[in-house]
Design a protein around this motif. Structure first.
Motif, PDB file in Angstrom:
ATOM      1  N   PRO A  41      15.801  -2.144 -14.007  1.00  0.00           N
ATOM      2  CA  PRO A  41      16.056  -2.280 -12.588  1.00  0.00           C
ATOM      3  C   PRO A  41      17.805  -2.399 -12.759  1.00  0.00           C
ATOM      4  O   PRO A  41      18.443  -3.299 -13.677  1.00  0.00           O
ATOM      5  N   SER A  42      18.457  -1.779 -11.833  1.00  0.00           N
ATOM      6  CA  SER A  42      19.916  -2.104 -11.544  1.00  0.00           C
ATOM      7  C   SER A  42      19.742  -3.223 -10.456  1.00  0.00           C
ATOM      8  O   SER A  42      19.045  -3.751 -10.077  1.00  0.00           O
ATOM      9  N   VAL A  43      21.291  -3.725 -10.696  1.00  0.00           N
ATOM     10  CA  VAL A  43      21.684  -4.963 -10.114  1.00  0.00           C
ATOM     11  C   VAL A  43      21.238  -4.691  -8.276  1.00  0.00           C
ATOM     12  O   VAL A  43      20.626  -5.412  -7.584  1.00  0.00           O
ATOM     13  N   GLU A  44      21.667  -3.534  -7.796  1.00  0.00           N
ATOM     14  CA  GLU A  44      21.429  -3.071  -6.544  1.00  0.00           C
ATOM     15  C   GLU A  44      19.743  -2.917  -6.194  1.00  0.00           C
ATOM     16  O   GLU A  44      19.438  -3.511  -5.133  1.00  0.00           O
ATOM     17  N   PHE A  61       9.562 -14.051  -7.729  1.00  0.00           N
ATOM     18  CA  PHE A  61       9.236 -13.045  -6.833  1.00  0.00           C
ATOM     19  C   PHE A  61       9.596 -11.682  -7.616  1.00  0.00           C
ATOM     20  O   PHE A  61      10.464 -11.358  -8.356  1.00  0.00           O
ATOM     21  N   PRO A  62       8.588 -10.646  -7.352  1.00  0.00           N
ATOM     22  CA  PRO A  62       8.648  -9.247  -8.016  1.00  0.00           C
ATOM     23  C   PRO A  62       9.934  -8.660  -7.091  1.00  0.00           C
ATOM     24  O   PRO A  62       9.744  -8.672  -5.738  1.00  0.00           O
ATOM     25  N   VAL A  63      10.899  -8.127  -7.637  1.00  0.00           N
ATOM     26  CA  VAL A  63      11.980  -7.433  -6.911  1.00  0.00           C
ATOM     27  C   VAL A  63      12.230  -6.118  -7.239  1.00  0.00           C
ATOM     28  O   VAL A  63      12.985  -5.470  -6.591  1.00  0.00           O
ATOM     29  N   GLN A 113      18.174  -5.314  -3.318  1.00  0.00           N
ATOM     30  CA  GLN A 113      17.398  -4.690  -2.445  1.00  0.00           C
ATOM     31  C   GLN A 113      15.881  -5.325  -2.353  1.00  0.00           C
ATOM     32  O   GLN A 113      15.476  -5.716  -1.210  1.00  0.00           O
ATOM     33  N   GLY A 114      15.294  -5.604  -3.517  1.00  0.00           N
ATOM     34  CA  GLY A 114      14.019  -6.260  -3.534  1.00  0.00           C
ATOM     35  C   GLY A 114      13.970  -7.626  -2.896  1.00  0.00           C
ATOM     36  O   GLY A 114      13.001  -8.117  -2.205  1.00  0.00           O
TER      37      GLY A 114
END
Length: 335
Positions: free
Chosen positions: A218-221, A210-212, A225-226
């Protein structure tokens, strides 16, 4: 390696607010076949990762997306992709108390996407059904003979399923007659919600690309959120079918924009970014591993020669000898 340990400790501390254990998970690796047999030298790194499952993946080959004949168990293939090789790999892992999923897969020439396999005539569809049945049933029998606990009936074959749903329902019934273990199917991330036969299987299998996040690093957060776009639907889907979700594949490449199109394997994407892989993987663990409706998953992918696989300069999926390996071990230890 000291650098990896330090990063791993940072990851552990950053996630210490998460409950240590919800329930036992399938903590798996997708074990890549090789031209050789395997032994404890190859199994021990999987044990050290605290994995409790491996996916062993024999391959069948077709010439192009419109070609109906699958070639498999050939002396031109690597040993680990054959019936004899699968039997040897299963024995090597089961001897060390690692459970196994046999996951036969198709490789289309030039690496074209299996989800686009589509025949042009009724005769061609019939031939594809016959050759695919032979391929799958042969390895289902191997799974039964080796007392393998989990068997995957196919991987990312959405167009084949869309056009021939009756065939798939009948194939599952035929598999049940020769194999007594649990069954799943590895649906692509954007395919699972229209796969018609989940009620005949034991797990909702999803290759979870899945694109997140569209961030370079990207950060963990941002990745968590994604996941908010997908997690509620996955939970409802699982609860409605009363079946757990299993990530038949999960993982990210160690490249820039790792969370943007996680399925992408283009080697022209070669800007190494270990932090992007680490953060995206941590977000996935934090999002799912504590959920009771989630069964676990198989990280993509693990090579048999651990010491010479992956590493700081590697831009592909494997977690081996990268900071993310420490992260995976940490999470697998908890569950």
């Amino acid at each position: 390696m000291k650098r990896f340990i330090i990063i791993g400790l940072m990851v552990l501390l950053s996630s210490c607010d998460i409950a240590s254990v919800a329930n036992k998970k399938i903590n798996g690796v997708s074990f890549v076949a090789s031209r050789d047999s395997i032994n404890n030298t190859h199994v021990t790194p999987v044990i050290n990762l605290q994995a409790n499952y491996v996916a062993i993946m024999p391959f069948g080959f077709i010439r192009n997306l419109e070609h109906p004949r699958i070639t498999y168990n050939s002396n031109r293939q690597w040993f680990g992709e054959t019936k004899e090789g699968v039997q040897q790999y299963v024995k090597a892992f089961k001897t060390q108390r690692i459970r196994v999923m046999i996951k036969p897969q198709i490789w289309v020439s030039r690496g074209e996407f299996t989800g686009k396999i589509k025949m042009n005539t009724e005769d061609a569809w019939t031939e594809l059904e016959e050759t695919y049945s032979g391929f799958i049933l042969d390895f289902a029998k191997v799974a039964e003979e080796t007392q393998t606990g989990l068997f995957c009936i196919g991987t990312e074959l959405e167009t084949f399923i869309d056009h021939r749903p009756e065939f798939w329902s009948e194939l599952i019934s035929r598999i049940r007659k020769v194999y007594s273990g649990k069954l799943t199917y590895a649906a692509n991330w954007n395919e699972y919600n229209r796969t018609p036969f989940w009620n005949q299987l034991d797990f909702i299998g999803i290759d979870s690309y899945f694109p997140v996040s569209n961030l370079k690093t990207p950060s963990v957060e941002s990745c968590k959120q994604g996941w908010e776009s997908y997690k509620p639907q996955l939970k409802i889907f699982s609860e409605n079918l009363k079946k757990p979700v299993l990530f038949t594949e999960f993982g990210y490449r160690s490249v820039d924009y790792a969370g943007n199109q996680p399925w992408e394997s283009d080697r022209r994407m070669n800007a190494v970014n270990l932090e992007a892989q680490l953060n995206a993987t941590q977000a996935l663990f934090e999002t799912f591993w504590n959920e009771n409706w989630f069964a676990g998953g198989f990280i993509w992918k693990w090579h048999h020669k651990h010491d010479s696989s992956g590493g700081e300069e590697n831009f592909m999926f494997t977690p081996q000898n990268k900071p993310v390996e420490v992260l995976v071990e940490d999470w697998y230890t908890r569950y």
